[in-house]
Design an enzyme around this catalytic site. Structure first.
Site, PDB file in Angstrom:
ATOM      1  N   HIS A  84      36.562  42.450  50.014  1.00 12.25           N
ATOM      2  CA  HIS A  84      37.613  41.477  49.851  1.00 12.25           C
ATOM      3  C   HIS A  84      39.004  41.322  49.366  1.00 12.25           C
ATOM      4  O   HIS A  84      39.844  40.357  49.031  1.00 12.25           O
ATOM      5  CB  HIS A  84      36.797  40.264  48.755  1.00 12.25           C
ATOM      6  CG  HIS A  84      35.530  39.568  48.947  1.00 12.25           C
ATOM      7  ND1 HIS A  84      35.640  38.539  49.584  1.00 12.25           N
ATOM      8  CD2 HIS A  84      34.326  40.325  49.105  1.00 12.25           C
ATOM      9  CE1 HIS A  84      34.428  38.107  50.081  1.00 12.25           C
ATOM     10  NE2 HIS A  84      33.562  39.217  49.553  1.00 12.25           N
ATOM     11  N   LYS A 115      45.125  27.379  43.427  1.00  8.33           N
ATOM     12  CA  LYS A 115      44.230  28.501  43.885  1.00  8.33           C
ATOM     13  C   LYS A 115      44.613  29.008  42.387  1.00  8.33           C
ATOM     14  O   LYS A 115      45.353  28.728  41.733  1.00  8.33           O
ATOM     15  CB  LYS A 115      45.069  28.984  45.082  1.00  8.33           C
ATOM     16  CG  LYS A 115      46.346  29.436  44.931  1.00  8.33           C
ATOM     17  CD  LYS A 115      47.043  29.670  46.327  1.00  8.33           C
ATOM     18  CE  LYS A 115      46.861  29.200  47.498  1.00  8.33           C
ATOM     19  NZ  LYS A 115      45.998  29.849  48.382  1.00  8.33           N
ATOM     20  N   ARG A 116      43.938  30.056  42.321  1.00  6.72           N
ATOM     21  CA  ARG A 116      44.220  31.121  41.013  1.00  6.72           C
ATOM     22  C   ARG A 116      45.659  31.345  40.848  1.00  6.72           C
ATOM     23  O   ARG A 116      46.530  31.673  42.125  1.00  6.72           O
ATOM     24  CB  ARG A 116      43.276  32.342  41.140  1.00  6.72           C
ATOM     25  CG  ARG A 116      41.770  32.099  40.905  1.00  6.72           C
ATOM     26  CD  ARG A 116      41.697  31.334  39.442  1.00  6.72           C
ATOM     27  NE  ARG A 116      42.039  32.376  38.268  1.00  6.72           N
ATOM     28  CZ  ARG A 116      40.926  32.945  37.749  1.00  6.72           C
ATOM     29  NH1 ARG A 116      39.815  32.922  37.953  1.00  6.72           N
ATOM     30  NH2 ARG A 116      41.165  33.873  36.639  1.00  6.72           N
ATOM     31  N   LYS A 163      50.099  35.439  45.203  1.00 11.40           N
ATOM     32  CA  LYS A 163      50.005  34.012  45.952  1.00 11.40           C
ATOM     33  C   LYS A 163      51.189  33.363  45.930  1.00 11.40           C
ATOM     34  O   LYS A 163      51.354  32.264  46.317  1.00 11.40           O
ATOM     35  CB  LYS A 163      48.788  33.484  45.285  1.00 11.40           C
ATOM     36  CG  LYS A 163      47.460  33.872  45.657  1.00 11.40           C
ATOM     37  CD  LYS A 163      46.288  32.990  44.949  1.00 11.40           C
ATOM     38  CE  LYS A 163      44.908  33.681  44.950  1.00 11.40           C
ATOM     39  NZ  LYS A 163      44.059  33.260  46.258  1.00 11.40           N
ATOM     40  N   THR A 167      40.414  30.616  51.761  1.00  9.78           N
ATOM     41  CA  THR A 167      39.407  29.591  52.202  1.00  9.78           C
ATOM     42  C   THR A 167      39.892  28.239  51.760  1.00  9.78           C
ATOM     43  O   THR A 167      39.567  27.129  52.440  1.00  9.78           O
ATOM     44  CB  THR A 167      38.130  29.861  51.681  1.00  9.78           C
ATOM     45  OG1 THR A 167      38.195  29.850  49.895  1.00  9.78           O
ATOM     46  CG2 THR A 167      37.531  30.993  52.203  1.00  9.78           C
ATOM     47  N   LYS A 217      39.820  24.323  53.720  1.00 15.32           N
ATOM     48  CA  LYS A 217      39.647  23.099  53.306  1.00 15.32           C
ATOM     49  C   LYS A 217      40.512  22.023  53.487  1.00 15.32           C
ATOM     50  O   LYS A 217      40.380  20.778  53.985  1.00 15.32           O
ATOM     51  CB  LYS A 217      39.215  23.280  51.752  1.00 15.32           C
ATOM     52  CG  LYS A 217      37.899  24.155  51.558  1.00 15.32           C
ATOM     53  CD  LYS A 217      38.266  24.534  50.008  1.00 15.32           C
ATOM     54  CE  LYS A 217      37.375  25.605  49.398  1.00 15.32           C
ATOM     55  NZ  LYS A 217      37.684  26.012  48.393  1.00 15.32           N
TER      56      LYS A 217
HETATM   57  C1  LIG Z   1      38.380  27.183  47.602  1.00 15.53           C
HETATM   58  C2  LIG Z   1      38.578  27.343  46.167  1.00 15.53           C
HETATM   59  C3  LIG Z   1      39.163  28.647  45.786  1.00 15.53           C
HETATM   60  C4  LIG Z   1      39.881  29.684  46.847  1.00 15.53           C
HETATM   61  O1  LIG Z   1      41.185  28.967  47.054  1.00 15.53           O
HETATM   62  P1  LIG Z   1      42.356  30.189  47.865  1.00 15.53           P
HETATM   63  O2  LIG Z   1      43.416  29.184  48.195  1.00 15.53           O
HETATM   64  O3  LIG Z   1      41.542  30.690  49.145  1.00 15.53           O
HETATM   65  O4  LIG Z   1      42.527  31.294  46.836  1.00 15.53           O
HETATM   66  C5  LIG Z   1      39.403  28.938  44.593  1.00 15.53           C
HETATM   67  N1  LIG Z   1      38.895  27.951  43.651  1.00 15.53           N
HETATM   68  C6  LIG Z   1      38.443  26.963  43.937  1.00 15.53           C
HETATM   69  C7  LIG Z   1      37.694  26.034  42.849  1.00 15.53           C
HETATM   70  C8  LIG Z   1      37.967  26.500  45.298  1.00 15.53           C
HETATM   71  O5  LIG Z   1      37.251  25.585  45.635  1.00 15.53           O
END
Ligand SMILES: *Cc1c(COP(=O)(O)O)cnc(C)c1O
Length: 822
Positions: A363, A554-555, A560, A662, A666
């Site tokens: 990953h 995101k984190r 990032k 991911t 979304k």
């Molecule tokens: C989808 C999701 C992530 C992943 O987000 P990235 O932008 O791909 O890092 C992290 N936390 C939550 C709560 C999510 O729903």
């Protein structure tokens, strides 16, 4: 006993069961004050009963002796809430809402009472949850194995602009979805030593003795498929002290010590480690990993013994373990141990079985996230496993030496043991050597793994490597979280997209249809209003839904590049302050995410964003042109509101660093347009949607590596008037809130020629792409068309497609089909 007849799926049956659970199962009195959590639990139990019927039918199929099964081993399952998803998949949303309405209650309000199951950090854990949903929908016999942490991902508060962590005791009010299965408890050993002896025929036997044992108690959660009769299982292990352990200590007159020892055993599943994509060097973390691997493998082997006795000849034919990153990779050595020590197989047979059943998903490309454990720690905690790893390594290295004679440097590079003053076990290499499949999670990521990080292994076993681009489940991330847009889509192209997301392509035909555009726009405006309500409630910042909603959640991690986003906000502020506001597009910037508690720079970035927000939002000169908010406690349930109400999705990682992403998927699915770098799955998103519907900017992965040589951010700043002014505002302390120098570490990071994330290198390109996005947004028809095109092109990013690929290339499972009478 005759079987219970199937439960009714009509409103009257549901209403009756709702009363029953409220009054009897939960013991509540209708004449007393009513609590939302009790109502939520009563409805959850109604739905659970209906899932349990299907669950038992599925178990009869998946546990049949000849059914090939896959097991998804993951330290994280970021499930979020279950109620809405269960109702959706059972097709009971309307019925439940109607029953509640009759009682003067609202389904949404009840659903809000559920605590998120936050048993994960971010993308990796949420991916596992989406996989389970798709496997159940595709009716694949897949079991999720994980840990039942008492405390999930911490709750984040913002105090004076800084992150404050609070424990997430998510089970405090009870969890109506899980069923404890004490009869399937397993015993996991730690410590002790190995005793070797030979039997009469000369075979060596090993006994692992004097160990400190911990019980693993399984808790099962149903995983419903979408409108079918499949309900798969998520089995989470809780650690418990063994009885005789207590008893011995107690009899020795050491009551307190015995209770302390009991606590130490149960500590294993107390808390989720809150580090995303970085190393967890702690002993307790290794204990957790081994606990998961051992309990899960023992569980599968026990069922094998029940069905097949001591004949393991078909084991690899009927079982497959998917390792979600290296976290559960102890499983390679543990399966060897169990087969050899507990089931008396010979090494070669055990190795053929192990390498025929294990598959590993990588990953991350960040070297600091590649797990290594000190040999010393392994020896103390898992002595027998270390012996086995040494033996695997010796045999593996002799294979390497045969292929590349005399290449000592290669042997050193590829060894499972990193030599040095503190030798380490390289868990990723153990996973690769022990698996028949190694996959990355997006095309670019898989390619970089083969050419970079794992190139030595790729040269040895090219056929082992493959790509499986991530996805998200459209049940949660469109049908569930965005009922308004889902309704419009279904009214336009039918409901087939909920099972087959590629059908969204049919929306392309409506991209230029002005009547459809207007309906699309109205729905999205309503979603933006809902998001604005959330921001108002959580941040006390007013977002106007006419403005461009520019979102990065995101984190928080340097790769990032939330910092790049922050610099852009300061640049917009700078433009306003100097009156460069021609053709201005009003913009609301939302940033959210948790930082690992020990990640200093990430926490400082949170403070920076909050301080910028305070200055910008309070400045009368800014007015409605710009609003900035940092949303606290970003999690699955908030993302459900956020992704539905976003216009512009920021996916701006340094190229070559984000494995897939991911969140990007979304947002796209819900009609947001991406501003992004050529990184992770952005590459494939761009491929699907085309350059006209994506704001691409920045260096490529190759460009980043080339630019490292002679990288001179000071020169870039000097040459760019906009960036110079931004950096001057930082140095002037405009956002310091009286704490002089507080952002010096951020300034130092940006201006360092060794900045691994190359923030300054992409600033100009990012600002220019933002200008394009702002201009596009001012043209409502153009923007709405882009929005429709993004949703229409998102079909490839369903985990249904991802799971079909895993199944075709790795798992090779047969779909179970429906059961009659349900
Ligand atoms: C989808 C999701 C992530 C992943 O987000 P990235 O932008 O791909 O890092 C992290 N936390 C939550 C709560 C999510 O729903």
């Amino acid at each position: 006993m005759p079987p219970v007849p199937p439960l009714g799926m009509d409103a009257a049956s549901l209403a009756e069961d709702f009363h029953h659970h409220y009054e009897l199962t939960l013991g509540r009195d209708c004449r007393r004050p009513v609590y939302a959590y009790d109502l939520y639990q009563a409805l959850a139990l109604c739905l659970r009963d209906r899932l349990v019927e299907r669950w038992k039918a599925t178990l009869a199929l998946s546990e049949a002796p000849d059914t090939r099964c896959a097991y998804y081993l993951s330290m994280e399952f970021l499930m979020g809430r279950a109620l809405g998803n269960a109702a959706l998949n059972l097709d009971l949303t309307e019925t439940a809402a109607a029953v509640l309405r009759d009682h003067g209650l609202q389904l949404e309000a009840l659903a809000e009472a559920e605590h998120d199951a936050g048993l994960g950090n971010g993308g990796l854990g949420r991916l596992a949850a989406c996989f389970l949903d798709s496997c159940a929908t595709l009716q694949l016999p897949v079991v999720g194995y994980g840990l039942r942490y008492e405390y999930g991902m911490f709750r984040q508060h913002i105090v004076d602009g800084e992150q404050v962590e609070e424990p997430d005791h998510w089970l405090r009010d009870g969890n109506p979805w899980e069923l404890e299965r004490p009869e399937r408890a397993r015993r996991v050993q730690f410590g002790g030593r190995c005793e070797f002896h030979r039997d009469a025929r000369g075979r060596q036997h090993v006994r692992w003795i004097d160990s400190h044992d911990v019980l693993a108690i399984p808790y099962d959660t149903p995983v419903p498929g979408y409108r079918n009769t499949t309900v798969n299982t998520l089995r989470l292990w809780k650690a418990a002290a063994t009885d005789e352990f207590d008893f011995n200590e107690f009899n020795a007159g050491r009551y307190s010590e015995s209770v302390a020892a009991k606590n130490a055993a149960e500590n294993i599943t107390t808390v989720l480690y809150p580090n995303d994509a970085s190393e967890n060097g702690k002993e307790l973390r290794l204990r957790q990993q081994y606990f998961l691997a051992s309990a899960s493998l023992q569980d599968v082997l026990a069922r094998w013994r029940d069905n097949h006795g001591s004949d393991f000849s078909r084991f690899a034919e009927l079982n497959c373990f998917q390792l979600n990153d290296t976290h559960p990779s102890c499983a390679v050595a543990e399966l060897m141990r169990l087969l050899i020590d507990e089931h008396q197989l010979e090494w070669d047979q055990a190795w053929t079985i192990t390498t025929g059943t294990m598959a590993y998903t990588n990953h991350t490309l960040l070297p600091e996230a590649l797990e290594r454990w000190p040999v010393e720690l392994f020896k103390r905690l898992l002595p027998r496993l270390l012996d086995i790893i040494y033996e695997i390594n010796a045999r593996f290295l002799s294979q390497v030496a045969e292929r590349w004679p005399g290449d000592a440097e290669r042997l050193r590079r590829m060894s499972l043991i990193e030599e040095g003053d503190w030798p380490q076990v390289r868990m990723a290499y153990l996973a690769i050597v022990g698996s028949f499949s190694v996959n990355g999670v997006a095309a670019l990521h898989s390619q970089l793994l083969q050419q970079g990080l794992f190139n030595d292994f790729y040269q040895l076993w090219p056929q082992r490597f493959n790509n499986k681009t991530n996805g998200v489940t459209q049940r949660r991330w469109l049908a569930g979280c965005n009922p308004a847009l889902s309704g419009l889509i279904t009214a336009t192209i039918g409901a087939g997209w909920v099972r087959n997301l590629s059908q969204l392509q049919q929306l392309r035909a409506y991209g230029d249809d002005s009547e459809f555009q207007q309906r699309w726009h109205r729905v999205r405006q309503e979603n933006k209003r809902r998001l604005a309500e959330l921001v108002q409630a959580e941040c006390a910042v007013t977002f106007d839904s006419a403005a461009l909603f520019d979102v990065q959640v995101k984190r928080i991690h340097e790769y990032k590049r939330q910092l790049l986003n922050a610099l852009h906000i300061v640049h917009l502020y700078d433009r306003i302050k100097r009156g460069a506001v021609d053709d201005w597009t009003p913009r609301c910037v939302l940033i959210g995410g948790k930082a690992a508690p020990g990640y200093f720079i990430a926490k400082r970035i949170i403070k920076f964003i909050n301080n910028i927000a305070a200055v910008v939002n309070a400045d009368a000169a800014v007015g409605d042109r710009l609003k900035v908010a940092f949303l606290p406690n970003y999690r699955v349930s908030t993302m459900e509101t956020i992704c539905a109400g976003t216009d512009l999705s920021a996916q701006i990682s340094t190229a070559g660093k984000e494995a897939s992403g991911t969140g990007n998927m979304k947002f796209m699915m819900n009609g947001a347009v991406t501003i992004g770098t050529l990184d992770g799955a952005n590459v494939e998103i761009l491929e699907e949607v085309g350059e006209d519907n994506f704001f691409l900017f920045g260096l490529t992965a190759a460009g980043v590596e080339a630019a490292r040589q002679g990288y001179d951010p000071q020169a870039l700043i000097a040459a760019d008037a906009d960036l110079s002014r931004v950096m001057q505002r930082l140095r002037d302390g405009e956002f310091d809130s009286g704490e002089a120098g507080i952002f010096d570490p951020l300034i130092a990071a940006i201006t360092s020629p060794h900045d691994p994330w190359m923030v300054a290198a992409d600033f100009r390109a990012f600002v220019d792409a933002q200008v394009c996005a702002a201009a596009a947004y001012r043209d409502r028809a153009r923007w709405t068309r882009m929005s429709i095109m993004n949703s229409a092109a998102s079909g490839r990013f369903s985990t249904d497609r991802t799971m079909e690929e895993y199944n075709r290339d790795i798992w090779r499972l047969r779909s179970m089909g429906d059961v009659d009478g349900l």
